[in-house]
Design a protein around this motif. Structure first.
Motif, PDB file in Angstrom:
ATOM      1  N   VAL A   1       0.828  -1.202   0.000  1.00  0.00           N
ATOM      2  CA  VAL A   1       0.000   0.000   0.000  1.00  0.00           C
ATOM      3  C   VAL A   1       0.864   1.254   0.000  1.00  0.00           C
ATOM      4  CG1 VAL A   1      -1.754   1.296   1.287  1.00  0.00           C
ATOM      5  CG2 VAL A   1      -1.880  -1.198   1.148  1.00  0.00           C
ATOM      6  N   ASN A   2       1.918   1.243   0.828  1.00  0.00           N
ATOM      7  CA  ASN A   2       2.772   2.431   0.898  1.00  0.00           C
ATOM      8  C   ASN A   2       4.162   2.076   1.386  1.00  0.00           C
ATOM      9  OD1 ASN A   2       2.753   2.310   3.761  1.00  0.00           O
ATOM     10  ND2 ASN A   2       1.013   3.681   3.896  1.00  0.00           N
ATOM     11  N   VAL A   3       5.012   3.071   1.395  1.00  0.00           N
ATOM     12  CA  VAL A   3       6.336   2.976   2.003  1.00  0.00           C
ATOM     13  C   VAL A   3       6.421   4.120   3.000  1.00  0.00           C
ATOM     14  CG1 VAL A   3       7.458   4.333   0.170  1.00  0.00           C
ATOM     15  CG2 VAL A   3       8.836   2.837   1.622  1.00  0.00           C
ATOM     16  N   MET A   4       7.035   3.852   4.157  1.00  0.00           N
ATOM     17  CA  MET A   4       7.157   4.863   5.209  1.00  0.00           C
ATOM     18  C   MET A   4       8.584   4.851   5.748  1.00  0.00           C
ATOM     19  SD  MET A   4       3.729   3.820   7.343  1.00  0.00           S
ATOM     20  CE  MET A   4       3.971   2.064   7.135  1.00  0.00           C
ATOM     21  N   VAL A   5       9.051   6.024   6.094  1.00  0.00           N
ATOM     22  CA  VAL A   5      10.332   6.142   6.794  1.00  0.00           C
ATOM     23  C   VAL A   5      10.150   7.095   7.964  1.00  0.00           C
ATOM     24  CG1 VAL A   5      11.775   5.633   4.781  1.00  0.00           C
ATOM     25  CG2 VAL A   5      11.177   8.000   5.284  1.00  0.00           C
ATOM     26  N   ASN A   6      10.993   6.915   8.962  1.00  0.00           N
ATOM     27  CA  ASN A   6      11.018   7.827  10.104  1.00  0.00           C
ATOM     28  C   ASN A   6      12.390   8.491  10.102  1.00  0.00           C
ATOM     29  OD1 ASN A   6       8.426   7.322  11.200  1.00  0.00           O
ATOM     30  ND2 ASN A   6       9.171   5.394  11.994  1.00  0.00           N
ATOM     31  N   HIS A   7      12.440   9.703   9.619  1.00  0.00           N
ATOM     32  CA  HIS A   7      13.681  10.459   9.495  1.00  0.00           C
ATOM     33  C   HIS A   7      13.874  11.321  10.733  1.00  0.00           C
ATOM     34  CE1 HIS A   7      16.584  13.327   7.829  1.00  0.00           C
ATOM     35  NE2 HIS A   7      16.869  12.358   6.962  1.00  0.00           N
TER      36      HIS A   7
END
Length: 175
Positions: free
Chosen positions: A94-100
């Motif tokens: 569904v999506n890609v997520m990162v925590n920067h």
């Protein structure tokens, strides 16, 4: 039996039955009034369970799809293998997520549900149009994956683990 225990049993009873379960039947089973059952159903709903009230009783509305967030890590060259693994087993990325650490939580919709869509995505990355979002967090990223069942999500998790892509969510990471 406590109210909490009764509600767990009511939910389990409704889940295992394909036909509606009447409030009167539940009241008799647990030796409480029908009003107590109505209140229990309200609390079960408040806990996030989709209980439908019909003229014949209560039904659990099953979700149309199941979802899980996977924390993964791999190289740019392994993006296609990761995506193929998920879609070949019946999942949709569904999506890609990162925590920067500076920019915070970043999410990009993907909706990759076939090899063709995965290949188009990889070709866009390889053409130089952009680079994978994972690259701003040392390749650590998350995918929200949807599938038709928890079993399918378990198969996807096992396959990602076997390939060395799946990371324990509790593991600390650095940018």
């Amino acid at each position: 039996m406590t109210g909490s225990e009764r509600r767990k049993e009511i939910l389990a009873h409704i889940q295992k039955n394909k036909l509606p379960v009447s409030g009167a039947q539940l009241a008799k089973m647990y030796d409480v009034s029908r009003q107590v059952i109505v209140q229990d159903i309200a609390l079960i709903r408040a806990a996030g369970h989709e209980i439908l009230s019909t003229n014949r009783g209560y039904l659990l509305q099953a979700p149309l799809s199941f979802s899980r967030v996977f924390k993964v890590h791999h190289t740019d060259e392994e993006v296609k293998e990761e995506l193929y693994t998920i879609v070949d087993l019946g999942g949709e990325v569904v999506n890609v997520m990162v925590n920067h650490k500076v920019y915070g939580h970043i999410v990009a919709d993907l909706h990759i549900n076939s090899r063709r869509r995965a290949m188009e995505f990889v070709e866009d990355m390889e053409s130089g149009k952009s680079s994978p979002l994972k690259n701003i967090t040392s390749s650590y990223h998350y995918h929200l994956v949807e599938a038709d069942s928890e079993e399918t999500l378990d198969l996807i998790a096992s396959a990602l683990q076997e390939k060395g892509f799946l990371i324990d969510k509790t593991e600390p990471w650095e940018i």
